[in-house]
Design an enzyme around this catalytic site. Structure first.
Site, PDB file in Angstrom:
ATOM      1  N   SER A   1     -48.764  87.261 -45.124  1.00 31.07           N
ATOM      2  CA  SER A   1     -50.114  86.716 -45.331  1.00 31.07           C
ATOM      3  C   SER A   1     -50.629  85.995 -44.090  1.00 31.07           C
ATOM      4  O   SER A   1     -51.829  85.754 -43.958  1.00 31.07           O
ATOM      5  CB  SER A   1     -50.133  85.760 -46.531  1.00 31.07           C
ATOM      6  OG  SER A   1     -49.448  84.559 -46.214  1.00 31.07           O
TER       7      SER A   1
ATOM      8  N   PRO B   1     -45.086  80.180 -49.003  1.00 32.10           N
ATOM      9  CA  PRO B   1     -44.007  79.583 -48.192  1.00 32.10           C
ATOM     10  C   PRO B   1     -44.462  79.143 -46.797  1.00 32.10           C
ATOM     11  O   PRO B   1     -43.658  78.662 -46.020  1.00 32.10           O
ATOM     12  CB  PRO B   1     -43.006  80.738 -48.095  1.00 32.10           C
ATOM     13  CG  PRO B   1     -43.867  81.966 -48.082  1.00 32.10           C
ATOM     14  CD  PRO B   1     -45.045  81.657 -48.984  1.00 32.10           C
TER      15      PRO B   1
ATOM     16  N   ASP C   1     -50.336  69.927 -56.822  1.00 33.14           N
ATOM     17  CA  ASP C   1     -51.216  71.043 -57.166  1.00 33.14           C
ATOM     18  C   ASP C   1     -52.416  71.014 -56.215  1.00 33.14           C
ATOM     19  O   ASP C   1     -53.076  69.985 -56.070  1.00 33.14           O
ATOM     20  CB  ASP C   1     -51.676  70.865 -58.622  1.00 33.14           C
ATOM     21  CG  ASP C   1     -52.596  71.986 -59.090  1.00 33.14           C
ATOM     22  OD1 ASP C   1     -53.139  72.714 -58.239  1.00 33.14           O
ATOM     23  OD2 ASP C   1     -52.785  72.123 -60.311  1.00 33.14           O
TER      24      ASP C   1
ATOM     25  N   ASP D   1     -55.308  79.909 -49.797  1.00 30.54           N
ATOM     26  CA  ASP D   1     -55.070  81.275 -50.286  1.00 30.54           C
ATOM     27  C   ASP D   1     -54.308  81.176 -51.602  1.00 30.54           C
ATOM     28  O   ASP D   1     -53.119  81.461 -51.671  1.00 30.54           O
ATOM     29  CB  ASP D   1     -54.280  82.077 -49.239  1.00 30.54           C
ATOM     30  CG  ASP D   1     -54.106  83.541 -49.633  1.00 30.54           C
ATOM     31  OD1 ASP D   1     -54.888  84.026 -50.473  1.00 30.54           O
ATOM     32  OD2 ASP D   1     -53.194  84.203 -49.103  1.00 30.54           O
TER      33      ASP D   1
ATOM     34  N   LYS E   1     -60.058  85.932 -54.837  1.00 32.32           N
ATOM     35  CA  LYS E   1     -59.449  87.114 -55.453  1.00 32.32           C
ATOM     36  C   LYS E   1     -60.512  87.834 -56.285  1.00 32.32           C
ATOM     37  O   LYS E   1     -61.264  87.198 -57.035  1.00 32.32           O
ATOM     38  CB  LYS E   1     -58.264  86.715 -56.334  1.00 32.32           C
ATOM     39  CG  LYS E   1     -57.244  85.805 -55.643  1.00 32.32           C
ATOM     40  CD  LYS E   1     -56.596  86.443 -54.427  1.00 32.32           C
ATOM     41  CE  LYS E   1     -55.708  85.452 -53.685  1.00 32.32           C
ATOM     42  NZ  LYS E   1     -55.107  86.018 -52.472  1.00 32.32           N
TER      43      LYS E   1
END
Length: 366
Positions: free
Chosen positions: A188, A222, A260, A277, A306
């Site tokens: 990504s 990650p 979050d 993202d 999305k």
């Protein structure tokens, strides 16, 4: 030449067609889009012969979301004779382009076109020589003159045309060629790198992607997007309940905040970049981005929306319009750009740059 050809991601031809029809009408240009499913291109045929050139000049390419490239084209050249494919192409361009600055012999971005690509590479050299002899191409490449496009859709079948360098994609086939860094935590990372290339002029990188800036990455795990910020020597707050790649933590430039992304509120007042993202409904992400911009929590942001299965162009347009409406309501001047990048899948990448702050007593760099 009354056609505009647009390259797009395979499977997004309908969205590209809906967008060019909508944007052309806003420019007072009318016509119809020809769509072939999974072809990775769209042909918009204008009713008036000069309107294709008008779109190429006046419809900002940067305003298109689903198009990778846009150029003016004439009729399809078919059944090019194998013994001399060059002459018909030169004939089609005679009197249309004079002293073009670059030649691009291209194909659509599909698996079926890969064999054609080999031919295009071989064909480019003799065609370039012939076009220079005919004064259609200048004797040297220059970004100040139009780009000549030859677009093969099948063996022996091509469209020919041109685009303007101040209103096209600078990349061959509209695709930046980026190499995946071996030490990046996920693929990504290429999305954010491509976004920098598409949305930020190269001569502004040193100023807008500078050493020592503070950045926030929402939904960072990650660390693919954090990697790009660290690579540019920024200090990054990476917000995610999931763990970050140890290689990023070892740089000392990353603070992992186990929260979050939707609930996180920054404590700093000097954050330049916020990137995001997260896999979430686009309306929810758009609302969060608007909140960050309205509150002056960042100066620039790049984020992904999305896409749903249906009405994708309408959904993206609605999300962007809702952000714009909130910025307008709070008197914030901003530039919004969106593009379905080559490295995007069922998503669109959006860039917003605030020109001045909403918070009293605080000024932006411009």
């Amino acid at each position: 030449m009354n056609k505009v050809i647009l390259y797009c991601r395979q499977g997004f031809e309908k969205e590209c067609a809906a967008e060019i029809t909508d944007k052309a009408a806003q420019q007072g240009v009318f016509g119809f889009a020809r769509v072939k499913e999974n072809s990775a291109y769209v042909i918009f045929e204008c009713y008036q012969p000069d309107d294709a050139d008008k779109l190429a000049r006046e419809l900002p390419f940067s305003s298109l979301i689903f198009a990778r490239q846009m150029f003016v084209a004439g009729e399809l050249l078919q059944d090019l004779p194998p013994e001399d494919r060059v002459t018909p192409v030169v004939g089609m361009l005679q009197g249309v382009v004079e002293k073009g600055g670059e030649l691009r012999v291209e194909v659509a971005d599909t698996n079926e076109s890969k064999e054609l690509m080999k031919f295009c590479r071989k064909f480019t050299v003799p065609l370039r020589t012939a076009l220079r002899d005919a004064k259609i191409l200048a004797n040297f490449e220059t970004p100040k003159r139009p780009v000549v496009h030859v677009f093969f859709i099948a063996p022996g079948c091509c469209y020919t045309g041109y685009s303007y360098t101040n209103n096209n994609s600078p990349f061959y086939m509209g695709i930046p060629r980026l190499k995946f860094p071996a030490d990046a935590p996920s693929r990504s990372t290429l999305k954010l790198e491509e976004a920098f290339h598409v949305f930020i002029p190269a001569d502004e990188w040193d100023e807008r992607l500078a050493n020592g800036m503070y950045a926030v990455d929402l939904g960072a795990c990650p660390g693919g997007w954090t990697y790009q910020l660290v690579k540019r020597n920024m200090w990054v707050a990476s917000v995610d309940n999931g763990p970050m790649a140890q290689s990023l933590m070892d740089t000392g430039q990353v603070t992992w905040l186990r929260e979050d992304g939707f609930k996180y509120r920054p404590t700093r007042t000097n954050i330049t970049w916020m990137v995001c993202d997260m896999v979430e409904k686009p309306a929810k992400v758009a609302a969060l981005m608007a909140q960050w911009l309205v509150n002056g929590w960042c100066r620039e942001t790049i984020f992904n929306l999305k896409l749903p299965m249906k009405k994708r162009y309408e959904e993206v347009s609605q999300n962007i319009a809702s952000i714009q409406a909130q910025l307008d309501e709070h008197g914030i001047n901003a530039q919004i750009q969106a593009r379905q990048l080559y490295h995007d899948r069922e998503e669109v990448t959006v860039h917003v740059r605030r020109w001045w702050a909403a918070v009293g007593g605080r000024r932006d760099e411009r």
